[in-house]
Scaffold this motif. Structure first.
Motif, short mmCIF file in Angstrom:
data_model
loop_
_atom_site.label_atom_id
_atom_site.label_comp_id
_atom_site.label_asym_id
_atom_site.label_seq_id
_atom_site.Cartn_x
_atom_site.Cartn_y
_atom_site.Cartn_z
N ARG A 75 0.84 -1.19 0.00
CA ARG A 75 0.00 0.00 0.00
C ARG A 75 0.88 1.25 0.00
NH1 ARG A 75 -5.37 1.56 3.20
NH2 ARG A 75 -4.15 2.80 4.64
N GLN A 76 0.48 2.24 -0.75
CA GLN A 76 1.23 3.49 -0.83
C GLN A 76 0.67 4.47 0.20
OE1 GLN A 76 3.78 3.75 -3.27
NE2 GLN A 76 3.31 1.56 -3.48
N ASP A 77 1.55 5.26 0.84
CA ASP A 77 1.08 6.22 1.83
C ASP A 77 0.43 7.44 1.18
OD1 ASP A 77 2.06 4.67 3.99
OD2 ASP A 77 4.08 5.36 3.49
N VAL A 78 1.03 7.88 0.07
CA VAL A 78 0.49 9.02 -0.67
C VAL A 78 0.49 8.65 -2.15
CG1 VAL A 78 0.71 11.49 -1.18
CG2 VAL A 78 1.61 10.60 0.97
N CYS A 79 -0.57 9.03 -2.86
CA CYS A 79 -0.60 8.76 -4.30
C CYS A 79 -0.94 10.03 -5.07
CB CYS A 79 -1.64 7.68 -4.58
SG CYS A 79 -1.67 7.21 -6.30
N PHE A 80 -0.09 10.38 -6.04
CA PHE A 80 -0.30 11.55 -6.88
C PHE A 80 -0.90 11.14 -8.22
CE2 PHE A 80 2.98 13.21 -4.08
CZ PHE A 80 2.70 14.56 -3.98
N SER A 81 -1.89 11.89 -8.68
CA SER A 81 -2.38 11.75 -10.05
C SER A 81 -1.99 13.03 -10.79
CB SER A 81 -3.90 11.59 -10.05
OG SER A 81 -4.40 11.83 -11.35
N LEU A 82 -1.19 12.89 -11.86
CA LEU A 82 -0.72 14.06 -12.59
C LEU A 82 -1.25 14.06 -14.03
CD1 LEU A 82 3.06 14.13 -11.53
CD2 LEU A 82 1.12 15.22 -10.41
N ASP A 83 -1.73 15.22 -14.48
CA ASP A 83 -2.10 15.40 -15.89
C ASP A 83 -3.28 14.53 -16.35
OD1 ASP A 83 -1.53 16.98 -18.19
OD2 ASP A 83 -0.60 15.26 -19.17
N ASP A 88 -10.60 7.50 -14.44
CA ASP A 88 -10.54 6.44 -15.47
C ASP A 88 -9.28 6.50 -16.30
OD1 ASP A 88 -12.97 5.78 -14.63
OD2 ASP A 88 -14.07 6.33 -16.47
N ARG A 89 -8.81 7.73 -16.56
CA ARG A 89 -7.64 7.90 -17.42
C ARG A 89 -6.36 7.40 -16.74
NH1 ARG A 89 -6.98 9.84 -22.39
NH2 ARG A 89 -5.63 11.59 -21.81
N LEU A 90 -6.45 7.02 -15.46
CA LEU A 90 -5.27 6.44 -14.79
C LEU A 90 -5.07 4.99 -15.21
CD1 LEU A 90 -5.70 7.88 -11.17
CD2 LEU A 90 -4.08 8.62 -12.92
N GLY A 91 -6.04 4.43 -15.93
CA GLY A 91 -5.91 3.06 -16.41
C GLY A 91 -5.74 2.09 -15.25
N ASP A 92 -4.74 1.20 -15.35
CA ASP A 92 -4.51 0.21 -14.30
C ASP A 92 -4.05 0.83 -12.99
OD1 ASP A 92 -5.26 -1.85 -15.95
OD2 ASP A 92 -3.21 -2.24 -16.67
#
Ligand code: 5GP
Ligand code: MN
Length: 320
Positions: A75-83, A88-92
């Motif tokens: 498990r990740q402590d922090v997760c960034f989504s960029l751009d 949905d666009r994060l795919g897998d």
């Protein structure tokens, strides 16, 4: 603005992800943030989960460490989504994102409604890299970080050409140019340079393009048979839609390639009168006013008929 250092302080595992079919801004922003966080927190485990980006960007630090498998169990402590304009666009990557106790979204797509716990969305920014540059503290920046940010801005602004370049964007580019790296080489080798086969498919697409709506629209398509014949992927067709757009008199350019039988990935570009993000969103896609995309079903002619209705409507409204 987000205080990135404060929000990630103490985290042992940090995940960074971007959208499917990553482009220069997506790849640049993910790798810039990775380098920055590693500089700030040398003990933290920082991983970029991203579909394999084009080899063009292999000069960026951390390119070889990208995890395109998304098989991470921890498990990740922090997760960034960029751009990425939607989850949905994060795919897998979406699975990892959903599992993280703390999520941060940084983006410049107008259609992004802020799907993380902490969001920084600025549709006026040229690129996600511009937003990172705004938030980065100088003491954790270095040449590698600057190179990655520069790459993203170059790619999303068409080498500083588009209207998304503001005074602030140019000031940031100015600051980045103080770091010691070869700017001309990055622009030439990642933006303008084409392989022989890429030029062939560009030439073919221009030759076979059709003008319609009194020359206000131009469209071209590539089907699977052609992609197989030239042994190319979507990465080899980057830029074709931009070349279509600069045809004199054209308001909207459309380029599409076949994903599966009767399913097309559509790219649209506008010269200002038509909001192509609005049209793309009708068909489940998104993007920016002058550059947007979506996936559509049917034949090439079905797709063009469907898009034309909306383009015509907007042009009529504009002229009224
Ligand atoms: P391109 O035509 O270069 O693939 O994409 C142009 C812009 O539209 C980019 O900002 C990209 O993120 C966005 N875009 C392209 N395809 C899609 C899509 O299927 N969905 C969404 N939401 N945005 C897209
Ligand atoms: Mn972008």
């Amino acid at each position: 603005m987000i205080d990135i250092i404060k929000e990630t302080e103490g985290a042992e595992r940090i995940a960074i992800m971007g959208h499917v079919r990553p482009d220069g801004d997506c790849t640049g922003s993910c790798l810039a943030l990775r380098r920055y966080l590693k500089n700030a927190f040398p003990k933290a485990c920082v991983t970029v989960f991203l579909e394999q980006p084009s080899e063009l960007f292999s000069y960026l630090d951390g390119y070889d460490e990208i995890d395109p498998s998304f098989l991470e169990k921890e498990r990740q402590d922090v997760c960034f989504s960029l751009d990425s304009s939607t989850p949905d666009r994060l795919g897998d990557g979406l699975r990892i994102f959903k599992d993280a106790p703390k999520t941060i979204c940084i983006d410049h797509h107008i259609s992004n409604n802020g799907f993380a716990q902490i969001n920084f969305i600025d549709p006026d920014a040229s690129s996600t890299c511009e937003l990172l540059a705004l938030m980065f503290e100088k003491k954790y920046m270095d040449t590698e970080t600057a190179k990655a940010l520069f790459t993203g801005i170059v790619h999303d602004s068409g080498v500083f050409q588009y209207s998304c370049m503001s005074k602030r964007s140019f000031e940031i580019v100015g600051e980045l140019s103080e770091y010691d790296f070869d700017r001309t080489k990055i622009i030439d080798e990642t933006f303008y340079q084409k392989t022989y086969v890429q030029n062939q498919i560009l030439g073919r697409s221009l030759l076979e393009s059709i003008l319609f709506m009194d020359g206000k629209c131009i469209a071209s398509s590539v089907d699977r048979k052609i992609m197989d014949f030239y042994n190319i992927t979507y990465k080899d067709m980057d830029g074709i839609v931009n070349q279509l757009r600069v045809t004199k008199g054209v308001e909207v350019a459309i380029f599409m390639y076949e994903l599966h039988r009767r399913e097309y990935k559509v790219s649209m570009r506008s010269n200002g009168k038509v909001d192509v993000a609005k049209i793309a969103s009708i068909f489940g896609g998104g993007g920016h006013v002058r550059a947007a995309g979506c996936t559509m079903n049917g034949t090439v002619y079905d797709v063009l008929n469907n898009l034309s209705l909306h383009i015509e409507e907007q042009l009529r409204e504009y002229d009224d």
